[in-house]
Design an enzyme around this catalytic site. Structure first.
Site, PDB file in Angstrom:
ATOM      1  N   CYS A 253     -63.930 -24.232   0.032  1.00 24.24           N
ATOM      2  CA  CYS A 253     -65.130 -23.400   0.202  1.00 24.24           C
ATOM      3  C   CYS A 253     -65.137 -22.260  -0.808  1.00 24.24           C
ATOM      4  O   CYS A 253     -66.139 -22.020  -1.482  1.00 24.24           O
ATOM      5  CB  CYS A 253     -65.169 -22.789   1.601  1.00 24.24           C
ATOM      6  SG  CYS A 253     -65.125 -23.945   2.968  1.00 24.24           S
TER       7      CYS A 253
ATOM      8  N   GLY B 103     -59.742 -18.281   3.566  1.00 21.97           N
ATOM      9  CA  GLY B 103     -59.996 -19.534   4.267  1.00 21.97           C
ATOM     10  C   GLY B 103     -59.765 -20.724   3.355  1.00 21.97           C
ATOM     11  O   GLY B 103     -59.084 -20.622   2.336  1.00 21.97           O
ATOM     12  N   CYS B 104     -60.346 -21.836   3.717  1.00 19.56           N
ATOM     13  CA  CYS B 104     -60.175 -23.088   2.971  1.00 19.56           C
ATOM     14  C   CYS B 104     -60.564 -22.910   1.508  1.00 19.56           C
ATOM     15  O   CYS B 104     -61.674 -22.486   1.196  1.00 19.56           O
ATOM     16  CB  CYS B 104     -61.029 -24.183   3.599  1.00 19.56           C
ATOM     17  SG  CYS B 104     -61.027 -25.717   2.643  1.00 19.56           S
ATOM     18  N   PHE B 105     -59.661 -23.246   0.609  1.00 23.39           N
ATOM     19  CA  PHE B 105     -59.956 -23.029  -0.806  1.00 23.39           C
ATOM     20  C   PHE B 105     -61.053 -23.928  -1.341  1.00 23.39           C
ATOM     21  O   PHE B 105     -61.654 -23.635  -2.370  1.00 23.39           O
ATOM     22  CB  PHE B 105     -58.708 -23.057  -1.692  1.00 23.39           C
ATOM     23  CG  PHE B 105     -57.769 -24.235  -1.557  1.00 23.39           C
ATOM     24  CD1 PHE B 105     -58.153 -25.475  -1.102  1.00 23.39           C
ATOM     25  CD2 PHE B 105     -56.436 -24.060  -1.916  1.00 23.39           C
ATOM     26  CE1 PHE B 105     -57.261 -26.542  -1.014  1.00 23.39           C
ATOM     27  CE2 PHE B 105     -55.526 -25.111  -1.836  1.00 23.39           C
ATOM     28  CZ  PHE B 105     -55.945 -26.353  -1.379  1.00 23.39           C
TER      29      PHE B 105
END
Length: 196
Positions: free
Chosen positions: A35, A31-33
């Site tokens: 996070c 997912g979003c890096f």
């Protein structure tokens, strides 16, 4: 030069070599890096985490290119860790325990192949650890299916400077407050023994 001086220098060199730590590097995409970087930065034994791109074919991709979904790359992280403090197996367990590996090409509100789940391996041992973790998650019925790619690591491209330590630098960003922070807090509650 007297013998005492030579012996002192040799002892100093030996002492430096004994205390020198040998760090290893691992790569994950979940997912979003923003996070994922923050999750791994909280782990004991992890010295540094870099956000970037991996898993595709485009050379030196930019954020905009990766977001198009046409590069084959996913937002990924590079984890530099001390194997004497934290094992690769623990890093893999954190990977599976800190995101939803059952959703194809999405994580939370983010959609697209650039947000897919990938556990990268560099050797047979790492591949075996990842595959055993997946097998255990299925056998224990933690998940009924796992869409995570188990992929041989090829190349990691470090993302633009403004993406590094994004959560630390932008704690009041709406995405950070509404997506990243809850994900990180959930992770901290699940693995309190691993937190620095």
């Amino acid at each position: 030069m007297n013998n005492y001086f030579v012996i002192s220098i040799l002892l100093l060199i030996l002492n430096i070599n004994e205390t020198k730590q040998e760090y290893k590097v691992a790569y994950f995409a979940s997912g979003c890096f923003w996070c994922v970087e923050s999750i791994y930065e909280n782990l004991k034994g992890v010295s540094e985490v870099n956000s970037g791109y991996s898993g595709g074919n485009t050379i030196n991709p930019t954020y905009r290119e990766v977001m198009s979904g046409l590069t084959g790359h996913a937002e990924a992280i590079e984890v530099i860790y001390d194997p004497n403090v934290i094992s690769y197996k623990t890093l893999v367990n954190v990977f599976f325990g800190s995101h939803d590996p059952t959703t194809l090409n999405k994580q939370g509100p983010d959609r697209g192949t650039q947000y897919r789940s990938i556990a990268f391996y560099k050797n047979f041992n790492e591949k075996e650890i990842i595959e055993n973790a997946i097998k255990k998650l299925i056998e224990t019925k933690t998940y009924y299916k796992i869409t995570t790619e188990v992929k041989k690591f090829n190349k990691f491209y470090v993302a633009e400077d403004y993406h590094q330590d994004y959560k630390k630098k932008n704690p009041y960003n709406p995405y950070i407050m509404n997506v990243s922070a809850p994900r990180i807090n959930k992770f901290k509650m699940k693995y309190p023994e691993l937190i620095k």
